[in-house]
Design an enzyme around this catalytic site. Structure first.
Site, mmCIF file in Angstrom:
data_model
loop_
_atom_site.group_PDB
_atom_site.id
_atom_site.type_symbol
_atom_site.label_atom_id
_atom_site.label_comp_id
_atom_site.label_asym_id
_atom_site.label_seq_id
_atom_site.Cartn_x
_atom_site.Cartn_y
_atom_site.Cartn_z
ATOM 1 N N PHE A 196 0.810 -1.234 0.000
ATOM 2 C CA PHE A 196 0.000 0.000 0.000
ATOM 3 C C PHE A 196 0.836 1.274 0.000
ATOM 4 O O PHE A 196 0.360 2.325 0.409
ATOM 5 C CB PHE A 196 -0.979 0.006 1.191
ATOM 6 C CG PHE A 196 -1.784 -1.248 1.315
ATOM 7 C CD1 PHE A 196 -2.696 -1.593 0.317
ATOM 8 C CD2 PHE A 196 -1.629 -2.097 2.393
ATOM 9 C CE1 PHE A 196 -3.429 -2.764 0.407
ATOM 10 C CE2 PHE A 196 -2.357 -3.270 2.482
ATOM 11 C CZ PHE A 196 -3.255 -3.598 1.486
ATOM 12 N N ILE A 226 2.735 -6.364 -5.500
ATOM 13 C CA ILE A 226 2.346 -6.159 -4.096
ATOM 14 C C ILE A 226 0.918 -6.623 -3.847
ATOM 15 O O ILE A 226 0.356 -6.363 -2.800
ATOM 16 C CB ILE A 226 2.536 -4.693 -3.673
ATOM 17 C CG1 ILE A 226 1.686 -3.744 -4.531
ATOM 18 C CG2 ILE A 226 4.004 -4.310 -3.786
ATOM 19 C CD1 ILE A 226 1.669 -2.311 -4.023
ATOM 20 N N GLY A 227 0.322 -7.272 -4.837
ATOM 21 C CA GLY A 227 -1.024 -7.804 -4.620
ATOM 22 C C GLY A 227 -1.984 -7.720 -5.795
ATOM 23 O O GLY A 227 -2.905 -8.516 -5.885
ATOM 24 N N ASN A 258 -7.998 -7.965 -16.585
ATOM 25 C CA ASN A 258 -8.551 -9.133 -15.894
ATOM 26 C C ASN A 258 -9.614 -8.640 -14.916
ATOM 27 O O ASN A 258 -9.313 -8.017 -13.906
ATOM 28 C CB ASN A 258 -7.427 -9.866 -15.143
ATOM 29 C CG ASN A 258 -7.918 -11.124 -14.442
ATOM 30 O OD1 ASN A 258 -9.070 -11.223 -14.031
ATOM 31 N ND2 ASN A 258 -7.033 -12.094 -14.303
ATOM 32 N N LYS A 277 -11.388 -10.092 -12.855
ATOM 33 C CA LYS A 277 -11.381 -10.700 -11.523
ATOM 34 C C LYS A 277 -10.366 -9.991 -10.618
ATOM 35 O O LYS A 277 -10.706 -9.535 -9.522
ATOM 36 C CB LYS A 277 -11.034 -12.183 -11.653
ATOM 37 C CG LYS A 277 -11.257 -12.951 -10.393
ATOM 38 C CD LYS A 277 -11.170 -14.445 -10.686
ATOM 39 C CE LYS A 277 -11.514 -15.237 -9.447
ATOM 40 N NZ LYS A 277 -11.424 -16.677 -9.703
ATOM 41 N N LYS A 282 -5.501 2.295 -18.078
ATOM 42 C CA LYS A 282 -5.260 3.575 -17.394
ATOM 43 C C LYS A 282 -4.848 3.425 -15.922
ATOM 44 O O LYS A 282 -4.385 4.385 -15.329
ATOM 45 C CB LYS A 282 -6.511 4.463 -17.466
ATOM 46 C CG LYS A 282 -6.867 4.904 -18.888
ATOM 47 C CD LYS A 282 -7.652 6.204 -18.930
ATOM 48 C CE LYS A 282 -9.101 6.066 -18.535
ATOM 49 N NZ LYS A 282 -9.852 7.339 -18.763
ATOM 50 N N GLY A 283 -5.037 2.265 -15.329
ATOM 51 C CA GLY A 283 -4.622 2.103 -13.927
ATOM 52 C C GLY A 283 -5.793 2.124 -12.958
ATOM 53 O O GLY A 283 -6.747 2.878 -13.129
ATOM 54 N N GLU A 326 -5.187 3.213 -7.295
ATOM 55 C CA GLU A 326 -5.473 4.384 -6.446
ATOM 56 C C GLU A 326 -6.953 4.772 -6.495
ATOM 57 O O GLU A 326 -7.559 5.037 -5.456
ATOM 58 C CB GLU A 326 -4.604 5.588 -6.850
ATOM 59 C CG GLU A 326 -3.176 5.258 -7.272
ATOM 60 C CD GLU A 326 -2.340 4.577 -6.209
ATOM 61 O OE1 GLU A 326 -2.545 4.850 -5.013
ATOM 62 O OE2 GLU A 326 -1.482 3.743 -6.592
#
Ligand SMILES: Cc1cc2nc3c(=O)[nH]c(=O)nc-3n(C[C@H](O)[C@H](O)[C@H](O)COP(=O)(O)OP(=O)(O)OC[C@H]3O[C@@H](n4cnc5c(N)ncnc54)[C@H](O)[C@@H]3O)c2cc1C
Lengths: 746, 326
Positions: free
Chosen positions: A249, A475-476, A638, A640, A708-709, A712
């Protein structure tokens, strides 16, 4: 042979899911190297001053102890004398404290000693015997008390173009003369990342000038750079391994003192050293989301057009590093407001340095902006969704240029339907179910769709599978899974035939995982590497097969054991033949943003969160009964894992809204919340089944994948959605997070 | 954490003797509180006497009461058929505590002896008269959101964190102990102490005494009961304030009542005066309000816990409403 189904967009399971749930995945504290030793850190009990003495005798005599290192006997670390002078250092000004370098105490629980022993229990026992004596000085740990000394960050002072500078369009503070106006103050307290996996490092000097570290980090290459520099070594002499990271995080975006301490300890005992912070030390020895005070003024016309906004923020930092974040970024571009002022300041306290925590400054800023939007809508007696639509921006009002893509309206519509927005009443306190008051609220989030440059290594193996490698960490979010899907589609190969290895600084260059930028950045590198491999194989095949000579690389198809061509199944070359000719090594490809797209377009991901809450009329207990998160994040690789990202962010947002609060007793400068019994994060019962919807339309400019991400925007805007829903339920406007029952009772 | 000896007697007498002999020894049952405190350096026992092999786990019906062994586990007790039938308030209070994992380790005896969660008590670098008499009370002028509004002293304003104990004090339970001087019975309301000048002493248990069981007298509180716990999340958090309410109803009239609060004092806080307000009155919100008002008499807040002056009575009302509707 039939070509495999398209993998991008498929709900593929995590490629490393099985390892993770069966315990087969190896985390940084789980490398049992031969001769391993165990270290425990001792922290200062004062907040500011000097160490006058440290009694280490009893610890040194304790069973199994190999070394007790303090600033009195720590070896010279070559980089400590030059650190901070390098202009390529990160966004922060100043630098981390050099551990065990001097007698100065700059924050409470700053490491003053490290004890190394042959077992963890013995190290912990001996650490308890180390006693520091101090000459104490007066400290300041309260931002409220230090607000008057807040200053413009040095990065902004030095560079007038730096985004931390004051921003102005139209008239300064024009809201003050507006017809309908509000002015409110907001507080987001210190929050801690506290990922499930504690900070941990195993440090191993394989030779006097060769260091390998197994480290919890979000960036293997950044960590390699930091410690190569610290020890005056060429970067290739330092290897950083982070194959698995148990959540971060943002907590592992920075190199901390404990990492330096473990490396020093390994040097002293000349054996590998394992160090894992305790849960309590995760509050003090690493960063956190900084306590931030904000003031927001807004004016509007009676028909709901915003005429002016002024947004000010003061965030805390340490005395040795200037930490900054984009708290005010969303305010500058989210709504059409002809007059707009932002002012960002920081104040130095005797605390450890903050570090970006999920959604970083934007999540803090969105709490103020999106709460104020709700306050203004209420003043105007307009539905908050309608109010946002009336101020919707069809192009970026900050940079005066078009969006690369923006489907936020679609998100509004999707979310409003799913949460049942039509049940919302304009008048607060109108809906009730027995003792429970019901309310609805929304909050918007946005984050830059960043794309950097990155490399990828690719190689065809004798069994016909393809191996890809990148230094990136996971990181996840499921990085290896998404990359496998991208590679599968580009190669036309089944995902089982592809292996994506990551988390090693010796692999191909990749940025630190953070800022929602990894699929945007590493994705294209993987795509291009796959195309490069195809091209290479096509060229090789061409020497023995004429059909390949004239074919395009796109038409190259992987089949069982051989290479063939689309539309020409007769053309086939066995892998075995090709492998004889390939030198057996990797093809390395570098991928960079091309052209002027990032200059011509403003690139952002967008999200909106809708909450339905129930507030107990007598006790002030809050339950989030519905949470709907909708995102415009470009192509969803993805659904999921992306949905999982959104849900995790939403649950984090519930924590931010209702419970997370790290409290320092300013008299002592010490945290009084030191574990999960005192510092509350949501449990399952606090979280409804979060509903997620994606617009899933490709962005034409960020990269060829259209992504695009997500990371956050999953949390940005959640806290104000809940706060606004609580207002709608109760008529109580809480401007200081978290919204605990006590605040709703007064 | 210091080094310590560890023994595991199988006979009750051996356990009591071992403890009586050694001022630095402690019993360990589930260890869910003791080990945390030892790891933090709050307690430094030289010897741990593991009592888990003693035969003290039974839950049995006796004439006129329910007897629960001191080593019965919190989880199983909360799900026990006899407990659910005869003392559902206790089952509710137990289920409201900690997490399923902890409840499966924690014992009934250990639960009532758990120490306060006051952060100043837990941090050896801060002042605390309970941990280190004479160092002062860190909470008095510190962050005292979680602290007492009743029965505190200028030496200590900590609260007792146990949920189970709030139900037991309401239900007139008795603690059965066995020590070097023989056996004795301690009424639950006399078991925990107020801090006064000796906040280091949580209870009236004497050196060497072992809790063997609790007894709860049979009573007509088998239906209209409620343990209402207000906390900062839906589960797995200590109470800001909690209330245990048990009503015996005759139609809509309250025949008898039991009431206690948690999270407000150094001991589970029995509210006998408020109970008397309830008796003979209709089970209405107005009656509950009157009782809550009486319950709060004498309450006094500190800088950060004034909300408890409102949350306290509201929680009582909510518990009584829930109990009446059950
Ligand atoms: C994270 C967390 C959350 C929690 N949340 C809650 C909550 O919400 N509500 C709640 O009520 N509790 C809560 N607890 C506390 C939990 O209920 C106690 O830790 C538990 O009940 C203690 O029982 P134990 O058997 O483990 O005691 P131990 O830790 O073994 O012992 C505690 C003390 O009792 C003494 N002792 C034990 N048995 C006997 C005996 N038979 N005779 C004499 N002395 C004895 C020991 O010497 C020791 O001093 C929480 C605990 C944790 C760690």
């Amino acid at each position: 042979m039939k070509t495999p189904e398209k993998q991008i967009g498929a709900r593929m399971n995590r490629v490393d899911g099985r390892q993770k749930v069966t315990g087969a995945a190896t985390y940084s504290a789980e490398y049992q190297l031969p001769g391993i030793t165990y270290a425990v850190l001792v922290g200062s009990t004062i907040t500011k001053g000097r160490i006058t003495s440290i009694d280490t005798k009893a610890a040194e005599r304790a069973p199994g102890v190999l070394a007790v290192i303090t600033h009195f006997n720590s070896p010279k670390v070559p980089g400590f004398d030059t650190a901070g002078k390098d202009p390529s250092q990160p966004a922060t000004v100043g630098g981390p404290i050099k551990v065990f370098k001097d007698d100065k105490i700059r924050f409470n629980d700053q490491p003053i000693a490290i004890v190394v022993a042959d077992s963890l229990e013995r190290a912990r026992f001996a650490a308890g015997l180390v006693k520091g004596q101090y000459a104490q000085e007066k400290h300041q740990t309260s931002l409220e008390a230090a607000k008057s000394q807040a200053f413009l960050p040095t990065s902004a002072k030095k560079n007038p173009k730096h985004p931390m500078n004051d921003y102005q369009r139209g008239q300064v503070d024009a809201y003050k003369t507006g017809a309908i106006k509000l002015e409110s103050e907001y507080v987001v307290p210190t929050e801690v990342h506290q990922p499930m996996e504690l900070q941990a490092i195993t440090a191993h000097w394989e030779a006097p000038d060769r260091l390998t570290i197994y480290d919890k980090t979000q960036g293997t290459m950044a960590t390699r750079r930091d410690f190569a520099r610290e020890w005056g070594l060429p970067e290739e002499n330092v290897k950083v391994i982070a194959t698995y990271v148990g959540g971060a995080f943002g907590n592992a975006l920075h190199s901390w003192q404990h990492e330096s301490a473990a490396i020093i300890a390994a040097r002293v005992v000349n054996r590998p050293v394992k160090l894992m912070l305790t849960r309590e030390q995760m509050f003090t020895m690493v960063g956190y989301r900084p306590y931030t005070w904000q003031k927001l003024g807004m004016s509007a016309t009676p028909d709901g057009k915003i005429t002016a906004i002024t947004h000010e923020a003061i965030g805390q930092t340490s005395t040795f590093e200037e930490f900054t974040e984009s708290t005010l970024a969303q305010t500058r571009m989210m709504y059409e407001s002809p007059n707009l002022t932002t002012r960002y300041r920081i104040a130095s306290l005797d605390v450890n340095s903050p570090i970006w925590m999920r959604g970083p400054g934007e999540a803090t800023g969105a709490f103020a902006l999106e709460s104020a939007m709700d306050e203004m809508a209420h003043l105007l007696n307009i539905d908050p969704l309608e109010f946002r639509l009336r101020n919707y921006t069809e192009q970026d009002p900050e940079k005066n240029r078009p969006w690369s893509s923006k489907f936020l309206k679609e998100c509004y519509q999707l979310g409003a339907e799913r949460v049942g927005w039509n049940k919302r009443q304009l008048k607060p306190g109108s809906l009730r179910d027995g003792d429970w008051l019901i309310g609805y609220g929304m909050g918007v989030g946005t984050f830059g769709a960043h794309r950097g440059s990155s490399k990828a290594n690719i190689r065809l193996l004798p069994n016909g599978t393809v191996l890809l490698q990148s230094a990136v960490t996971d990181i996840g979010p499921g990085t290896a899974t998404a990359m496998t899907q991208i590679a599968a589609d580009t190669l036309g190969l089944a995902p089982e035939k592809i292996k994506f290895e990551l988390g090693n600084s010796n692999f191909a260059q990749a940025p630190t995982q953070g800022g929602s930028a990894i699929v945007n950045t590493v994705g294209p590198a993987v795509q291009e590497a796959c195309l490069a491999l195809k091209e290479k194989l096509r060229t090789l095949a061409a020497s023995s097969n004429a059909a390949f000579a004239s074919a395009k690389k796109e038409d190259v198809v992987f089949a069982e054991g051989y290479l063939t061509l689309n539309g020409n199944p007769a053309a086939r070359v066995p892998f075995a033949d090709l492998l004889q000719q390939v030198d057996g090594g990797f093809v390395t490809v570098e991928s960079k943003p091309q052209g002027n797209a990032s200059k011509n377009y403003s690139m952002y991901s967008f999200s909106v969160h809708f909450a339905e809450v129930r507030v107990h009329a007598l006790t002030g207990e809050v339950r989030v009964s519905k949470l709907v998160s909708c995102a415009d994040a470009g192509t969803i690789v993805n659904e999921k894992t992306a949905g999982n990202q959104m849900k995790g962010g939403a649950v984090g947002g519930i924590g931010m809204a209702l419970m997370e609060h790290a409290i320092i007793d300013d008299r002592f400068g010490r945290y009084i919340t030191k574990d999960f019994a005192d510092y509350h994060v949501p449990v399952h019962a606090d979280s409804p089944d979060v509903q997620v919807a994606f617009v899933n339309k490709p962005d034409p400019y960020v990269n060829a994948l259209g992504t695009k991400g997500i990371g956050e925007i999953a949390i940005i805007g959640v806290a104000p959605a809940i706060a606004n829903a609580i207002f709608n339920a109760t008529g109580k406007r809480i401007r200081e997070l978290p919204i605990t029952p006590d605040k709703l009772l007064v | 954490m210091n080094q310590f000896q560890y023994v595991r007697p199988t006979k009750q007498k051996a356990a009591i003797d071992a403890l009586a002999k050694d001022a630095n020894a402690q019993f360990i049952a589930g260890g869910t509180n003791l080990l945390d405190l030892m790891k933090r350096g709050v307690i430094a026992s030289q010897k741990l006497i593991d009592i888990n092999r003693l035969p003290l786990t039974k839950i049995e019906s006796q004439n006129g009461s329910l007897r629960i062994g001191a080593l019965a586990l919190n989880g199983p007790v909360a799900e026990d058929r006899l407990v659910l039938e005869r003392q559902p308030l206790l089952a509710q209070a137990l289920s409201a505590g900690a997490s399923a994992q902890l409840r499966n380790m924690a014992t009934v005896g250990g639960n009532m002896l758990q120490r306060t969660r006051c952060p100043y008590f837990y941090d050896t670098a801060m002042p605390c008269n309970k941990r280190e008499p004479g160092t002062g009370c860190g909470a008095l002028e510190g962050i005292n959101r979680m602290h007492a509004i009743f029965g505190f002293s200028d030496k200590c304003i900590a609260v007792h964190p146990s949920d189970m104990s709030v139900a037991l004090v309401a239900l007139d339970a008795t603690v059965l102990v066995s020590g070097p001087k023989g056996d004795r019975r301690i009424p639950f309301n006399d078991f925990h102490r107020l801090p006064g000048d000796t906040p280091q002493k949580d209870t009236n248990l004497e050196q060497g005494e072992l809790i063997t069981a609790v007894e709860i007298p049979d009573a007509p509180f088998t239906k209209h009961v409620s343990y209402y716990k207000v906390r900062e999340r839906a589960s797995y958090a200590f109470a800001l304030v909690s209330a245990a309410a048990a009503l015996e109803l005759d139609g809509t009239t309250i025949k008898s009542a039991r009431l206690a609060m948690g999270g407000v004092a150094h001991k589970p806080w029995r509210l006998t005066a408020a109970e008397q307000v309830l008796v003979g009155k209709p089970a209405t919100e107005e009656t509950f309000r009157q009782a809550a008002e009486v319950a709060m008499q004498g309450a006094k807040a500190f800088k950060h816990n004034a909300y408890k002056l409102k949350l306290g009575p509201n929680t009582i009302i909510q518990a009584l409403k829930t109990a009446a509707a059950a």
